[in-house]
Write a protein that holds these residues in place. Sequence first.
Motif, PDB file in Angstrom:
ATOM      1  N   HIS A 259      17.678 -26.769  24.787  1.00 39.38           N
ATOM      2  CA  HIS A 259      17.768 -26.577  26.238  1.00 39.38           C
ATOM      3  C   HIS A 259      19.015 -27.290  26.786  1.00 39.38           C
ATOM      4  CE1 HIS A 259      15.961 -26.113  30.344  1.00 39.38           C
ATOM      5  NE2 HIS A 259      16.685 -27.202  30.567  1.00 39.38           N
ATOM      6  N   TRP A 263      21.595 -24.233  26.504  1.00 36.73           N
ATOM      7  CA  TRP A 263      21.541 -23.593  27.819  1.00 36.73           C
ATOM      8  C   TRP A 263      22.394 -24.330  28.846  1.00 36.73           C
ATOM      9  CZ3 TRP A 263      18.477 -24.332  32.592  1.00 36.73           C
ATOM     10  CH2 TRP A 263      18.476 -23.180  33.418  1.00 36.73           C
ATOM     11  N   HIS A 320      20.275 -24.567  36.674  1.00 36.03           N
ATOM     12  CA  HIS A 320      21.243 -24.701  35.588  1.00 36.03           C
ATOM     13  C   HIS A 320      22.171 -25.876  35.877  1.00 36.03           C
ATOM     14  CE1 HIS A 320      24.503 -23.586  32.793  1.00 36.03           C
ATOM     15  NE2 HIS A 320      23.544 -22.966  32.120  1.00 36.03           N
ATOM     16  N   ASN A 388      15.938 -21.642  28.142  1.00 33.39           N
ATOM     17  CA  ASN A 388      15.298 -22.329  29.271  1.00 33.39           C
ATOM     18  C   ASN A 388      13.829 -21.959  29.436  1.00 33.39           C
ATOM     19  OD1 ASN A 388      16.153 -19.685  30.012  1.00 33.39           O
ATOM     20  ND2 ASN A 388      15.728 -20.195  32.158  1.00 33.39           N
TER      21      ASN A 388
END
Length: 410
Positions: A259, A263, A320, A388
Amino acid sequence: MTTSDTAAAEPAATESRAPAWRGGFGRLWTAAVVSKFGDSLRAAALPLLAASLTSDPVLVALVTACGYLPWLLFGLLGGAVADRVDQRRAMWTVDLVRAALMAAFAAAVALGHASIALLIALAFALTTLQTLFDNAATALLPAVVPRAALGSANARLLTGQQIAGGFLAAPLVPVLLVAGAAAPYAVDAATYVLGAVLIASVRTGAPERAPRPAGATLRGDIAEGMRALWRDRVLRGLCVATTLCNIGMAALIATLVLHVTGWLDGGHGGYAAAVTAYGVGSVAGGVLAGRLTARTGRVRAVLAAGTVQAGCLAVMGLVHSLWVTVAAMAVFGFMGLVWNSQQVTLMQERSPEAMLGRIGSAFRTLAIAGAPLGALLGGAAASAWGLNTPALLAAGLFAAAIASLAALIN
């Protein structure tokens, strides 16, 4: 809501009472923290040793898996045994056995005789012994600490262990490895000896137990403990909720590095920041858990903690931003310590003294059983829908846990 449920949910006026450090609690706390320090040294060093012995990821993972398996096989048995024996004696005896195992393992490593098979056997044996130790410890604490101070005592135990394991042990491993590959394991063995001495020095009255009926068996004792857990609405709901949360937590832990580094493109530094934030938040939660519970009551504190944790997970999965994730992990850790300390305290308060080991083992076994499933679900979700999505999956599971607990106790 029943009378007993209401009592659990009302603010605890005496919750701010702190346990006395002198005497039994101070020694138990020190033993728990020292043991956690040693265990964390071993946990940090063992994967490095495993990776030096084999490049097969399945074999390396098997070492970790054997740290969970005994809970599923022997967790209930450990609780039944803990209710039959002197818990203090059981704890220091287990610590001495673990010290002998770790000393022998350290010698094997020093002499170049370590192998993956030996690592797997060690992980399995240590966790098998831990099933008795942990259940006995849960049952022993109420005999050492007044009921009004149980919440603070559990919070202090968990906070001390978090500091020792999360902040002190891991950075020390590279230093110890300079002295030799066996050094972390030799130190772990020494912490078990020190823990045994401290626990043996605790003075408590002989456990009061009603005579067992003729023909009583361990299987019958285990079944009795599971029935007692199921009959209590709060404990039943808390067990179901904790199991769901553990599935979500495992999904997050198994994929957190992906993650953050994938991401969020946060790199290893971002991952370290997220893990550190979680640890700092946990320590803060341990310090302030008693004050929060004094205002809300234990059940409401658990509900509030889980609700905030679900929100943190949702933010992590939707926003994000590395620094938003770092902040969310700090709050998540804070509320996790609140949940854990009050969950244990509720179990100790609501369980008959003679059944604490069995009820605690049933609770732990069911909760731990969800962790392997959660790790698999997290990996599958990340692979299918994006890196995510495990955080969003965990958020959904936490929300379901809170909804199930609230519905059951209201």
